[in-house]
Design a protein around this motif. Structure first.
Motif, short mmCIF file in Angstrom:
data_model
loop_
_atom_site.label_atom_id
_atom_site.label_comp_id
_atom_site.label_asym_id
_atom_site.label_seq_id
_atom_site.Cartn_x
_atom_site.Cartn_y
_atom_site.Cartn_z
N HIS A 93 0.84 -1.21 0.00
CA HIS A 93 0.00 0.00 0.00
C HIS A 93 0.88 1.26 0.00
O HIS A 93 0.64 2.20 -0.76
CB HIS A 93 -0.92 -0.03 1.23
CG HIS A 93 -1.50 1.29 1.62
ND1 HIS A 93 -2.44 1.96 0.86
CD2 HIS A 93 -1.27 2.09 2.71
CE1 HIS A 93 -2.76 3.11 1.47
NE2 HIS A 93 -2.06 3.21 2.59
N HIS A 149 3.90 7.82 5.28
CA HIS A 149 2.63 8.24 5.91
C HIS A 149 2.10 7.24 6.93
O HIS A 149 1.53 7.62 7.94
CB HIS A 149 1.58 8.58 4.84
CG HIS A 149 0.88 7.39 4.27
ND1 HIS A 149 1.49 6.53 3.37
CD2 HIS A 149 -0.35 6.90 4.48
CE1 HIS A 149 0.64 5.57 3.07
NE2 HIS A 149 -0.48 5.75 3.72
N ASP A 150 2.30 5.94 6.69
CA ASP A 150 1.78 4.92 7.62
C ASP A 150 2.91 4.25 8.43
O ASP A 150 2.73 3.12 8.90
CB ASP A 150 1.03 3.84 6.84
CG ASP A 150 -0.43 4.20 6.57
OD1 ASP A 150 -0.96 5.11 7.26
OD2 ASP A 150 -1.05 3.57 5.70
N HIS A 163 -2.85 13.07 7.04
CA HIS A 163 -3.28 12.17 5.96
C HIS A 163 -4.56 11.39 6.26
O HIS A 163 -5.21 10.90 5.36
CB HIS A 163 -2.15 11.22 5.53
CG HIS A 163 -2.02 9.97 6.35
ND1 HIS A 163 -1.14 9.85 7.39
CD2 HIS A 163 -2.68 8.79 6.27
CE1 HIS A 163 -1.26 8.63 7.92
NE2 HIS A 163 -2.19 7.97 7.25
N ASP A 186 -3.53 8.36 -0.68
CA ASP A 186 -3.83 7.27 0.26
C ASP A 186 -5.13 6.57 -0.14
O ASP A 186 -5.27 5.36 0.02
CB ASP A 186 -3.96 7.88 1.67
CG ASP A 186 -3.95 6.85 2.79
OD1 ASP A 186 -3.42 5.74 2.57
OD2 ASP A 186 -4.45 7.17 3.88
FE FE Z 1 -2.33 4.66 4.22
#
Ligand code: FE
Ligand code: FE
Length: 193
Positions: free
Chosen positions: A22, A53-54, A113, A131
């Motif tokens: 992802h 971001h994650d 985000h 995203d």
């Molecule tokens: Fe994400």
């Protein structure tokens, strides 16, 4: 800041396989959006923010709580009830400390985000949207429309995705964070002008 290769290597051990895939998708999509709306510098920032971001998302719940304390990340009442909501805010501190990121624009894009907020920067919008529309996601209702809007108008895409997210959160009986409500109001107003 670490090199892209080094960042990817570290992420592979910090994330599940699905989350890593992802993440790569978000970085790719974010770069494409940045090429559409900005210059090479924006593309570079979009790649890094997309990758990171994650970065704190797959920490187990107790680890999220512990690191929030250690890194002085505020955990509000809604986050206490839905601990996963801290992952963007905790992600900022992990990006700073473990990936040596000091670019505030990149850090802000990581921070916003998930909930979004009013008056987002272009990079913040790009990561929020990437995203949602990244190519490795399974198809779902509204994805094609979101993709189309993403490359036509960032504010319209923001409104569309925020509205879909509100529906999704409500259907699952979860609470909406006030940041998302503010963002929704803001992008409704922006797109009416
Ligand atoms: Fe994400
Ligand atoms: Fe996330």
């Amino acid at each position: 800041m670490l090199s892209v290769d080094h960042i990817k290597e570290k992420l592979q051990s910090a994330l599940s396989v699905e989350r890593y895939i992802h993440t790569i998708g978000v970085a790719e999509e974010a770069q494409k959006l940045a090429a559409n709306y900005g210059d090479e510098q924006l593309m570079k920032k979009a790649e890094i923010a997309g990758l990171l971001h994650d970065c704190a998302k797959d920490y187990p719940p107790d680890m999220k709580r512990r690191f929030c304390k250690e890194y002085h990340v505020p955990v509000d009442e809604i986050m206490k009830r839905q601990i996963d909501l801290v992952h963007p805010f905790l992600g900022v501190e992990v990006a700073r400390r473990e990936y040596d990121v000091s670019d505030e624009e990149i850090l802000e894009a990581i921070k916003w985000h998930t909930t979004g907020r009013a008056n987002m920067s272009i990079l913040e919008k790009i990561i929020f949207i990437a995203d949602y529309i990244e190519p490795n996601r399974e198809a779902f209702e509204g994805l094609e429309k979101a993709k189309e809007l993403a490359y036509a108008n960032l504010n319209h895409a923001m409104l569309y995705i925020l509205e879909s997210t509100v529906d999704y959160v409500k259907k699952r009986g979860r609470e909406l964070h006030p940041f998302s409500i503010e963002a929704l109001k803001y992008y409704k107003r922006m797109t009416e002008l």
